[in-house]
Design a protein around this motif. Sequence first.
Motif, short mmCIF file in Angstrom:
data_model
loop_
_atom_site.label_atom_id
_atom_site.label_comp_id
_atom_site.label_asym_id
_atom_site.label_seq_id
_atom_site.Cartn_x
_atom_site.Cartn_y
_atom_site.Cartn_z
N THR A 18 10.93 -31.39 4.87
CA THR A 18 10.92 -29.94 4.75
C THR A 18 10.90 -29.54 3.28
OG1 THR A 18 13.35 -29.83 4.80
CG2 THR A 18 12.19 -29.64 6.91
N GLY A 19 10.41 -28.34 3.02
CA GLY A 19 10.34 -27.87 1.64
C GLY A 19 9.87 -26.43 1.60
N PHE A 20 9.45 -26.01 0.43
CA PHE A 20 9.10 -24.61 0.20
C PHE A 20 7.67 -24.48 -0.31
CE2 PHE A 20 13.61 -25.19 -0.36
CZ PHE A 20 14.19 -24.11 0.28
N ILE A 21 7.01 -23.42 0.13
CA ILE A 21 5.73 -23.04 -0.46
C ILE A 21 5.78 -21.55 -0.79
CG2 ILE A 21 4.41 -24.81 0.78
CD1 ILE A 21 3.39 -22.53 2.63
N LYS A 22 5.05 -21.18 -1.84
CA LYS A 22 4.94 -19.78 -2.20
C LYS A 22 3.53 -19.31 -1.86
CE LYS A 22 8.29 -19.94 -5.97
NZ LYS A 22 8.54 -19.71 -7.42
N VAL A 23 3.45 -18.16 -1.23
CA VAL A 23 2.16 -17.62 -0.81
C VAL A 23 1.97 -16.25 -1.44
CG1 VAL A 23 0.68 -16.98 1.12
CG2 VAL A 23 2.31 -18.87 1.37
N GLN A 24 0.88 -16.10 -2.17
CA GLN A 24 0.55 -14.80 -2.77
C GLN A 24 -0.32 -14.01 -1.80
OE1 GLN A 24 -0.94 -14.97 -6.75
NE2 GLN A 24 -1.60 -12.83 -6.78
N LEU A 25 -0.02 -12.74 -1.62
CA LEU A 25 -0.76 -11.89 -0.70
C LEU A 25 -1.81 -11.10 -1.47
CD1 LEU A 25 2.20 -10.57 1.49
CD2 LEU A 25 0.96 -12.74 1.64
N GLU A 26 -3.07 -11.33 -1.14
CA GLU A 26 -4.18 -10.61 -1.76
C GLU A 26 -4.97 -9.91 -0.64
OE1 GLU A 26 -6.50 -13.29 -4.11
OE2 GLU A 26 -4.94 -13.57 -5.61
N LEU A 27 -4.46 -8.78 -0.22
CA LEU A 27 -5.04 -8.06 0.91
C LEU A 27 -5.74 -6.80 0.42
CD1 LEU A 27 -2.06 -8.40 3.42
CD2 LEU A 27 -4.01 -9.93 3.11
N CYS A 28 -7.00 -6.64 0.78
CA CYS A 28 -7.79 -5.49 0.34
C CYS A 28 -7.66 -4.30 1.28
CB CYS A 28 -9.27 -5.88 0.24
SG CYS A 28 -9.63 -7.00 -1.13
N ARG A 29 -7.35 -4.57 2.54
CA ARG A 29 -7.24 -3.49 3.52
C ARG A 29 -5.78 -3.22 3.85
NH1 ARG A 29 -11.85 -6.32 5.27
NH2 ARG A 29 -10.69 -7.61 6.73
N PRO A 30 -5.48 -2.01 4.33
CA PRO A 30 -4.09 -1.71 4.69
C PRO A 30 -3.63 -2.53 5.88
CG PRO A 30 -5.53 0.05 5.40
CD PRO A 30 -6.37 -0.86 4.57
N ILE A 31 -2.35 -2.85 5.91
CA ILE A 31 -1.77 -3.56 7.05
C ILE A 31 -1.01 -2.56 7.91
CG2 ILE A 31 -1.57 -5.77 5.83
CD1 ILE A 31 1.40 -5.12 5.42
N THR A 32 -0.87 -2.89 9.17
CA THR A 32 -0.12 -2.04 10.10
C THR A 32 1.24 -2.65 10.33
OG1 THR A 32 -2.17 -1.39 11.19
CG2 THR A 32 -0.13 -0.97 12.38
N VAL A 33 2.28 -1.88 10.08
CA VAL A 33 3.65 -2.39 10.13
C VAL A 33 4.45 -1.65 11.19
CG1 VAL A 33 5.81 -2.64 8.84
CG2 VAL A 33 3.63 -3.08 7.71
N GLN A 34 5.22 -2.41 11.96
CA GLN A 34 6.16 -1.85 12.92
C GLN A 34 7.57 -1.98 12.38
OE1 GLN A 34 5.58 -3.96 16.61
NE2 GLN A 34 4.55 -2.23 17.53
N SER A 35 8.40 -0.98 12.67
CA SER A 35 9.80 -1.10 12.30
C SER A 35 10.47 -2.11 13.22
CB SER A 35 10.50 0.25 12.43
OG SER A 35 10.56 0.65 13.78
N SER A 36 11.54 -2.75 12.73
CA SER A 36 12.24 -3.74 13.54
C SER A 36 12.83 -3.10 14.79
CB SER A 36 13.35 -4.39 12.71
OG SER A 36 14.25 -3.41 12.21
N GLN A 37 13.23 -1.82 14.71
CA GLN A 37 13.80 -1.15 15.87
C GLN A 37 12.74 -0.96 16.95
OE1 GLN A 37 14.15 -0.14 12.77
NE2 GLN A 37 16.33 -0.33 12.36
N SER A 38 11.52 -0.57 16.53
CA SER A 38 10.47 -0.34 17.52
C SER A 38 10.02 -1.65 18.13
CB SER A 38 9.28 0.36 16.86
OG SER A 38 8.66 -0.48 15.90
N GLN A 39 10.09 -2.76 17.37
CA GLN A 39 9.73 -4.05 17.92
C GLN A 39 10.70 -4.47 19.01
OE1 GLN A 39 9.59 -6.51 14.39
NE2 GLN A 39 7.36 -6.55 14.45
N GLU A 40 11.98 -4.13 18.82
CA GLU A 40 12.97 -4.49 19.83
C GLU A 40 12.81 -3.66 21.10
OE1 GLU A 40 16.65 -3.93 17.90
OE2 GLU A 40 16.43 -5.61 16.51
N ARG A 41 12.38 -2.39 20.93
CA ARG A 41 12.24 -1.53 22.09
C ARG A 41 10.99 -1.86 22.89
NH1 ARG A 41 13.73 2.54 18.36
NH2 ARG A 41 11.54 3.14 18.19
N CYS A 42 9.89 -2.07 22.16
CA CYS A 42 8.62 -2.27 22.87
C CYS A 42 7.63 -2.96 21.97
CB CYS A 42 8.06 -0.91 23.31
SG CYS A 42 6.47 -1.02 24.15
N ALA A 43 6.95 -3.93 22.51
CA ALA A 43 5.99 -4.69 21.70
C ALA A 43 4.79 -3.85 21.33
CB ALA A 43 5.54 -5.93 22.48
#
Length: 250
Positions: free
Chosen positions: A80-105
């Motif tokens: 086991t070990g660690f890797i670092k990942v850089q995020l290079e995203l050109c388009r917006p991402i869609t994010v759900q709140s943790s509360q909404s994830q618990e209520r409904c997928a």
Amino acid sequence: MSSGYSSLEEEESEEFFFTARTSFFRRPLGKTRAAPQDVQKETEPHLYLSKEEVKEKIQSYNSSVTDKLKMTLNANGIYTGFIKVQLELCRPITVQSSQSQERCAHSNNETAFYLPDGCVNTLHISSTNTVREVIEALLKKFFVADNPAKFALYKRCHKEDQVYTCKLSDRERPLYLRLVAGPRTEMLSFVLREHETGEVMWEAFTIPELQNFLRILDKEENEQLQILKKRYAAYRDKLEEALGGVWKPG
């Protein structure tokens, strides 16, 4: 630059990310992802390492580590070990709140925005974890609701003043690549990007995502119209002022 730590073996973690201005006009149309010297490099075949060779490489790796992110070899041969990942995203991402994830997928409590450039996340993984599992872990870490199939993991290497980038297959094992290359990110780094399709695959987006994009477009269309109206109003005022000066009786 933002950084964080997460583990494929741990569910609870603490992460912060910053919302940027959600805009389809944020990035110039002519902007490319990589520097001009970036070139594609063929995928190199993996070398089989015996348990003793893995042990020696881990010892060598840990002796060179400067950030305390060392690797650990287990009795069963899995390390086991660690890797670092850089995020290079050109388009917006869609994010759900943790509360909404618990209520409904499929909750409608979603927000689309850009991650800040250069955002880096540190993952604790094992030698058995694949590229696909790493991508899914990163998206889960940021509560990203987008389909993991939209993203790809790349490796970036520096050789002879050139930068080589190569898309990794879903079955590759990033920690093995990290071990073989050593801990220096100049020798090897990982980057998460959208798939290079040339065109946006709108069919891969969900209906709430597409509706959110339409709202963003409507908002920005209104903003651009207001800017144009103010610009032409200023031109009109200057023209009328000039005309008034020409026809002013002497």
